[in-house]
Scaffold this motif. Structure first.
Motif, short mmCIF file in Angstrom:
data_model
loop_
_atom_site.label_atom_id
_atom_site.label_comp_id
_atom_site.label_asym_id
_atom_site.label_seq_id
_atom_site.Cartn_x
_atom_site.Cartn_y
_atom_site.Cartn_z
N THR A 128 0.83 -1.20 0.00
CA THR A 128 0.00 0.00 0.00
C THR A 128 0.87 1.25 0.00
O THR A 128 0.66 2.18 -0.80
CB THR A 128 -0.93 0.01 1.23
N CYS A 132 1.32 4.12 -2.90
CA CYS A 132 1.10 5.55 -2.65
C CYS A 132 2.29 6.37 -3.13
O CYS A 132 2.11 7.44 -3.74
CB CYS A 132 0.88 5.79 -1.16
N ILE A 234 -7.06 6.57 -0.07
CA ILE A 234 -6.97 5.11 -0.21
C ILE A 234 -8.00 4.41 0.67
O ILE A 234 -7.94 3.17 0.81
CB ILE A 234 -5.55 4.61 0.11
N ILE A 259 -5.06 -0.78 -3.07
CA ILE A 259 -3.80 -0.56 -3.79
C ILE A 259 -2.94 -1.82 -3.92
O ILE A 259 -2.36 -2.06 -4.98
CB ILE A 259 -3.00 0.59 -3.13
#
Length: 288
Positions: A128, A132, A234, A259
């Motif tokens: 994740t 990002c 997210i 993600i």
């Protein structure tokens, strides 16, 4: 003899099945074929699964739709019906990512959510955070080094995201209303502030990443932010902002839940596979 069925899913599910092949004696799959999976599986339809023999049914990370819709890799969804579920034995586990209303209402068996497990949540925070960082690099015209990055929420994902961006040279500022999270963020060397201050501080941000599953990204916040600020949400549905309202502002504003499955499906699937084997070992006490 451990027999499991995997219904639908995405690229993570292929990696999951590869990991489970070392444990399960037989894997039935609906929505994938042998060539896609790469390990020996038995292709079936929802109608001809041997439900009464199954030890577990594995559903997609995103769960099942309100009408029993099960997403698949090719985009042609399956339709799980309560009559299918009724054919399972009492020993059958149901494993999924999100415990959706359909599962709560129609599954009279034990249902286990991957996302409620601490080991999965912590391991998932790594892809994740990497996702990002990749999105921030792709959607800004400046380096992450020396950029001011707001991290909204300091739970399992927030911690890992803050560490990764800080390691890339960003000036990380954490926002949370939890006193314990503020203390932990400060202990890690981050500036930590209450959400009560975020609108006043908004013009400082070059990148803003939200992990909080509530509507914290408000029009007032967008109004105060730089036009060049990249805003990434997210959080899971319904998201942290109103998409219709967000269109009126000049910033690039994205909602990208899930993600790990988008940026690192192999690693994400392996994480789920290892967690599933732990579940099986606890529930069944044996393997191949």
């Amino acid at each position: 003899m451990v027999e499991i069925a995997v219904l639908g899913g995405d690229l993570r599910t292929i990696s999951l099945m590869n990991t489970l092949s070392s444990y399960a004696n037989r894997i039935y799959t609906v929505g994938f074929n042998q060539k896609e999976v790469g390990v020996e599986v038995c292709e079936r339809t929802l109608e001809n699964l041997p439900y009464e023999r199954l030890n577990a049914i594995i559903l997609p990370v995103q769960g099942v739709g309100t009408d029993g819709t099960v997403p698949t890799l090719d985009g042609d969804p399956l339709k799980l019906d309560p009559s299918h579920i009724e054919r399972t034995g009492e020993q059958c586990l149901f494993i999924t990512g999100v415990l959706t209303p359909f599962l709560k209402a129609n599954v009279p068996r034990k249902v286990i959510s991957w996302m409620s497990r601490e080991d999965v949540a912590i391991a998932n925070s790594i892809p994740t955070a990497e996702g990002c960082l990749r999105l921030a690099i792709e959607n800004t015209a400046h380096t992450i080094h020396s950029a001011t990055v707001f991290i909204l929420g300091y739970g399992r994902c927030g911690k890992t995201i803050a560490d990764l961006f800080s390691g890339s040279g960003a000036n990380v500022i954490v926002y949370t209303n939890e006193d314990g999270e503020i203390a932990r963020a400060k202990q890690r060397g981050f500036v930590a502030r209450s959400f009560l201050n975020i609108t006043d501080d908004a013009d400082e941000a070059d990148v803003c990443i939200n992990t909080v599953p509530s509507r914290v990204l408000t029009p007032e916040l967008f109004q105060k932010m730089k036009s060049t600020c990249f805003i990434l949400d997210i959080s899971s549905a319904p998201g942290a902002f109103d998409p219709g309202v967000a269109k009126a502002f000049p910033q690039k504003i994205l909602n990208v839940p899930g993600i790990p499955g988008k940026v690192a499906p192999k690693s994400a699937g392996e994480i789920l596979g290892r967690a599933t084997i732990k579940i099986f070992e606890k529930e069944f006490g044996h393997g191949t």
